[in-house]
Write an enzyme that holds these catalytic residues in place. Structure first.
Site, PDB file in Angstrom:
ATOM      1  N   LYS A  33       0.844  -1.200   0.000  1.00  0.00           N
ATOM      2  CA  LYS A  33       0.000   0.000   0.000  1.00  0.00           C
ATOM      3  C   LYS A  33       0.882   1.253   0.000  1.00  0.00           C
ATOM      4  O   LYS A  33       2.091   1.180   0.228  1.00  0.00           O
ATOM      5  CB  LYS A  33      -0.915  -0.002   1.227  1.00  0.00           C
ATOM      6  CG  LYS A  33      -0.186   0.059   2.563  1.00  0.00           C
ATOM      7  CD  LYS A  33      -1.166   0.038   3.726  1.00  0.00           C
ATOM      8  CE  LYS A  33      -0.420   0.102   5.060  1.00  0.00           C
ATOM      9  NZ  LYS A  33      -1.344   0.184   6.206  1.00  0.00           N
ATOM     10  N   TYR A 253      17.680  29.359   7.046  1.00  0.00           N
ATOM     11  CA  TYR A 253      16.528  30.033   7.643  1.00  0.00           C
ATOM     12  C   TYR A 253      16.607  30.005   9.163  1.00  0.00           C
ATOM     13  O   TYR A 253      16.920  28.971   9.770  1.00  0.00           O
ATOM     14  CB  TYR A 253      15.233  29.350   7.203  1.00  0.00           C
ATOM     15  CG  TYR A 253      14.884  29.544   5.750  1.00  0.00           C
ATOM     16  CD1 TYR A 253      14.623  30.800   5.233  1.00  0.00           C
ATOM     17  CD2 TYR A 253      14.807  28.448   4.894  1.00  0.00           C
ATOM     18  CE1 TYR A 253      14.292  30.971   3.893  1.00  0.00           C
ATOM     19  CE2 TYR A 253      14.476  28.603   3.560  1.00  0.00           C
ATOM     20  CZ  TYR A 253      14.218  29.871   3.066  1.00  0.00           C
ATOM     21  OH  TYR A 253      13.890  30.033   1.741  1.00  0.00           O
TER      22      TYR A 253
END
EC number: 5.1.1.1
Length: 366
Positions: A33, A253
């Protein structure tokens, strides 16, 4: 071409499936899956089909993708069906389905199927997500077992805390399952990856290995069994820029990393949009041409930065390994306070390169 890529070792995938079979002493559905946990469901199923007892997916869309790719092995829908119209497709494409709600049981009982269906009846033994109560489970068994549209029933449940080896919940669930299913003459399915790797006393006819197929350890520590797993995915890239910074200069950042000495910083073409964890802390190990270098600064959308000060040979074009045999994806996930499932399933943009396909085409190699 941007150098980020994920190498998928299909021979390692086959090795891990064989390990699951050996540990379980039973048949095993390979869980593919979520695009085989980010590894590519079609390619992984093609590699495993010569020896797999079947596959498991979340929903009918995932199953139809495999059928359209030529996969003919049994495919189980772990969430069952959501609409009555899906039952026609389940019969048409010879799929197996879970029945985990009274509504699904009722729909199966009323469906005039063109062919008998194989149904996996799911008990909620303590996960409290999908699954029938013990009373509804027994009622469903009595209702479905003699119907002409039902070829056979498999009895299943799902373990909630098998990745916690010191937790009694797994034994409690196993007892609850045995008590409820006792007297019902049918095959059973209980063990998932942690159940196979860490709970040898559990027994069933069908196991459902997922995470372990891809070489990831579901436990926070290594065990004798997890040491036999082989990583299937290796996430790689290259350094695309190098710069020299004086002490006191920040990187990235938020200035989360500040150079404490004259520092050589390498920029790697890999970011959180690729699936690398955005909040990986400073110091997270990154393998630069085989040498561990620490992450330096916040991970950006498309890039991350590493401290190359102690690796003077590294330069633009030097290969970088983000996870694989080292660092292992489970260890990286724990360091970043996420799960290995999340990291593997999160690789959407990185192209995959497959190895070991020749063995798959030529047949099973032992």
């Amino acid at each position: 071409m941007r150098p980020a890529q994920a190498s998928i070792d299909l021979e390692a995938l086959r090795h891990n499936y064989r390990l699951a079979k050996r540990l379980g002493g039973s048949k095993a559905l390979a869980v593919v899956k979520a695009d085989a946990y980010g590894h590519g469901a079609v390619r992984c199923a093609q590699a495993l089909e010569p020896e797999a007892d079947g596959f498991a997916v979340a929903c009918i869309e995932e199953a139809l993708e495999l059928r359209q790719a030529g996969i003919r092995a049994p495919i189980l829908l772990l969430e069952g069906f959501f609409e009555h119209d899906e039952l026609r497709l389940i019969a048409e494409h010879d799929l197996w389905t879970v029945a985990a709600t009274p509504q699904q049981v009722r729909a199966l009982a009323e469906f005039q199927s063109p062919r008998p269906l194989r149904v996996w009846l799911k008990l909620d033994s303590g996960m409290h997500r999908l699954g029938l109560s013990p009373e509804d489970f027994r009622a469903a068994w009595l209702r479905l077992r003699g119907l002409p549209q039902i070829a056979s029933l498999v009895l299943m449940t799902h373990l909630a805390r098998a990745d916690e080896l010191d937790c009694s919940r797994t034994d409690e669930q196993a007892v609850a399952f045995a008590l409820t299913a006792g007297g019902m003459r049918a095959e059973t399915s209980l063990r998932n990856s942690p159940g196979l790797l860490g709970w040898p006393a559990l027994r069933n006819d069908w196991s459902r290995p997922g995470l372990m197929l891809y070489g990831a350890n579901p436990f926070p520590q290594d065990t004798e069994n997890t040491a036999q797993l082989r990583p299937v995915m290796t996430l790689r890239s290259r350094i695309i820029s190098v710069r020299e910074l004086p002490a006191g200069e920040p990187v990235g950042y938020g200035a989360r990393f500040v150079a404490e000495r004259p520092t050589r910083v390498g920029v790697v073409a890999m970011g959180y949009a690729d699936g690398y964890p955005q909040f990986a802390p400073n110091g997270t190990p990154v393998l630069v041409d085989g040498q561990v270098c620490p992450l330096a600064g916040r991970v950006s959308m498309d890039m991350l930065t590493v401290d190359l000060t102690d690796h003077p040979q590294a330069d633009i074009g030097t290969p970088v390994q983000l996870w694989g045999d080292a660092p292992q994806v489970g260890a990286l996930a724990a360091q970043c306070n996420v799960s290995a499932y999340q990291l593997l399933c999160g690789l959407k943009r990185v192209p995959r390169v497959y190895m070991g396909e020749a063995a798959a085409k030529e047949g099973v190699t032992r």
